[in-house]
Design an enzyme around this catalytic site. Structure first.
Site, mmCIF file in Angstrom:
data_model
loop_
_atom_site.group_PDB
_atom_site.id
_atom_site.type_symbol
_atom_site.label_atom_id
_atom_site.label_comp_id
_atom_site.label_asym_id
_atom_site.label_seq_id
_atom_site.Cartn_x
_atom_site.Cartn_y
_atom_site.Cartn_z
ATOM 1 N N SER A 213 0.845 -1.199 0.000
ATOM 2 C CA SER A 213 0.000 0.000 0.000
ATOM 3 C C SER A 213 0.883 1.253 0.000
ATOM 4 O O SER A 213 1.677 1.427 -0.929
ATOM 5 C CB SER A 213 -0.949 -0.035 1.194
ATOM 6 O OG SER A 213 -1.991 0.910 1.041
ATOM 7 N N GLU A 325 -9.262 -5.334 -3.916
ATOM 8 C CA GLU A 325 -8.667 -4.234 -3.149
ATOM 9 C C GLU A 325 -9.712 -3.202 -2.715
ATOM 10 O O GLU A 325 -9.649 -2.650 -1.618
ATOM 11 C CB GLU A 325 -7.625 -3.506 -4.010
ATOM 12 C CG GLU A 325 -6.507 -4.359 -4.549
ATOM 13 C CD GLU A 325 -5.247 -4.296 -3.702
ATOM 14 O OE1 GLU A 325 -5.313 -3.874 -2.543
ATOM 15 O OE2 GLU A 325 -4.193 -4.685 -4.237
ATOM 16 N N HIS A 417 -7.574 -5.853 0.258
ATOM 17 C CA HIS A 417 -6.366 -5.072 0.482
ATOM 18 C C HIS A 417 -5.676 -5.573 1.751
ATOM 19 O O HIS A 417 -6.332 -5.768 2.777
ATOM 20 C CB HIS A 417 -6.756 -3.599 0.635
ATOM 21 C CG HIS A 417 -5.626 -2.641 0.607
ATOM 22 N ND1 HIS A 417 -4.804 -2.478 -0.483
ATOM 23 C CD2 HIS A 417 -5.169 -1.764 1.549
ATOM 24 C CE1 HIS A 417 -3.908 -1.552 -0.219
ATOM 25 N NE2 HIS A 417 -4.094 -1.104 1.011
#
Length: 515
Positions: A213, A325, A417
């Site tokens: 990320s 995600e 995610h």
């Protein structure tokens, strides 16, 4: 005779234990002084090693300064506090909740028996939207990766306003720009590794940076930064990339910084440095409010332009994204009608192209497509564009993955995610809402961990007993898809990525015209 025999036996055992402990790297003389870690089951861990001076007082909003030396042996047995941040995100992830402005510490895990072993180094950079993140989460404990033969380092960096505030006063102080302190922290951590990691059995000339990320975006920024040149030899980005247009110019970011401090009652940097860290932090609800700024030095320019021009650190890269995600960020359901309205408002020049590739005939389809729009915008297109540019403009290997493993109830609709992190670190037994340590998940973790470690050793994830991972090139575009039938093939969202590519290309052209 019996007493003498017992005495001899005890002495032999003591000597054996002592020899075993001496054979393990447990102390190291590093920049600043000597550190001592702990050893458990053949892995030594050093937690809370300072790699820069505490960024407090007059050092707040300055590039990281040299470590303050200490006397004697520093016991590095506990994680240092994480950077100042909103703790709400971390509550469900486990790990200590300590935070402090004094946060520039790193951690090392090594299985080396002697300092001369030259094991590959993996340098972890946490995510958290540049507004949160810590290394104390159990899912990123480095023990199990160290068991695979690497030296694992995790670095802390400043986040939020303390890491990424730009301001005219700060730019004047530096004589350059401002607002990139967190990335400078990462570079300082890499310099520490270059100077010290050999003491832990690591090879300073075989360093792989990897992150997820905001950590993956950081990796992309470091790959493009001349300030990081020569500090790493390979790069892994999980759900990262940094190819979208900049959020703000330096001047715009400086004005935003002035406005933020004015709300806190500070009209200049001197007044802002007199505030407590809690006061600086108190108005930072949400993530992404502060972001690394193109300061002209640490980040010289827009990343896409740098890659297009070939001005980047050309190393092997392994990059990818997860299938679902967007689910973490888009929580509310959509309707078919609302989705069409959103697309036409957001992408007016090529709305029909988007509507052709994102299903929306039903509300359920529209909800999934709404999430996938987020996936492509924030993670998938930047990663895809990076892979294409690196393979076209560079000479190094490029490997791309698409993680679609559904190993928990929460991932029934696709991998969310951050889902890949415990698989990469082989920490499936870490605390969480449900156990991940099932036979199927363990097999997936074995695979990911092996690929990542192979890449750290050689720049190529392939190895014995693993499905063949085809190198990426912009024509064939073969990626490793991780699912029930893991193997190299076309990524499922390729048609969507091409539509986004046309959209971002149009934005870049418009930006050139405006200049």
């Amino acid at each position: 005779m019996k007493i003498k025999f017992l005495f001899t036996l005890v002495v032999s055992v003591v000597l054996l234990v002592t020899a075993h402990s001496q054979a393990q790297v447990q102390t190291a003389k590093v920049t600043g002084g000597t550190v001592e870690g702990t050893v458990e089951d053949g892995i030594a861990s050093f937690k809370g090693i300072p790699f820069a001076a505490p960024p407090v007082g007059e050092l707040r909003w300055k590039s990281p300064q040299p470590v303050i030396p200490w006397k004697g042996v520093k016991k590095t047995v506990e994680f240092a506090p994480g950077p100042m941040q909103d703790l709400n995100m971390g509550v469900s992830l486990g790990g200590p909740q300590k935070i402090s402005e004094d946060c520039l510490y790193l951690n090392v895990w090594t299985g080396a028996k002697k300092s001369s072993e030259k094991r590959p180094v993996m340098f972890w950079i946490y995510g958290g939207g540049f507004g949160a993140g810590r290394n104390s989460f159990p899912k990123v404990d480095g023990t199990n990766l160290a068991r695979k033969g690497v030296v694992l380092v995790s670095v802390a960096y400043r986040v939020g306003p303390l890491g990424f505030l730009a301001h005219p006063d700060l730019s004047k102080e530096s004589g350059k720009g401002s607002g990139c302190y967190g990335i400078q922290d990462q570079i300082a951590g890499l310099k520490w590794v270059k100077e010290n990691i050999a003491k832990f059995g690591g090879d300073p000339n075989n360093v792989t940076i990897f992150g997820e990320s905001a950590g993956g975006i950081s990796v992309a920024m470091l790959v493009a930064s001349a300030k990081a040149k020569g500090l790493f030899q390979k790069a892994i980005s999980e759900s990262g990339g940094n190819m979208t247009p900049p959020r703000a110019t330096l001047k715009q970011a400086e004005e935003q910084g002035k406005a933020y401090l004015a709300k806190l009652g500070a009209n200049d940097i001197k007044a802002a440095r007199a505030l407590t860290a809690d006061e600086i932090q108190k108005d930072t609800r949400g993530f992404g409010n502060f972001w690394p700024v193109i300061d002209g030095e640490t980040i010289a320019d827009n990343a896409y332009g740098q890659f297009e021009a070939g001005t980047f650190n050309d190393t092997p890269i392994l990059v990818g994204t997860n299938s679902n995600e967007g689910a973490l960020f888009v929580r509310n359901p959509s309707t078919s009608e609302a989705f069409v309205q959103m697309i036409r408002a957001r992408f007016p020049q090529n709305a029909d192209e988007f509507l052709n590739v994102y299903p929306h005939a039903t509300d359920a389809e529209a909800t999934v497509s709404q999430r996938d729009i987020m996936r492509e915008t924030a993670f998938a297109w930047p990663t895809w564009a990076w892979a294409n540019l690196a393979s076209e403009k560079g000479k190094s290997n490029v490997f791309v993955y698409y993680f679609d493993h559904r190993g928990s109830a929460a991932s029934n609709e696709g991998a969310n995610h951050t889902d890949e992190i415990p698989y990469v670190f082989h920490n499936l037994s870490a605390p969480g809402p449900e156990t991940l340590a099932t036979p199927e998940n363990n097999a997936m973790s074995d695979m990911l961990c092996a690929y990542w470690v192979n890449f750290a050793f050689t720049g190529d994830p392939n190895g014995a007993g693993l499905p063949s991972w085809t190198k990426w090139n912009s024509k064939d575009q073969q990626a490793m898809v991780f699912d029930k039938n893991s193997g190299s093939r076309t990524i499922p969202n390729q048609d969507k990525l091409k539509v986004f590519d046309a959209y971002f290309s149009r934005l870049r052209e418009q930006s050139k015209i405006q200049k």
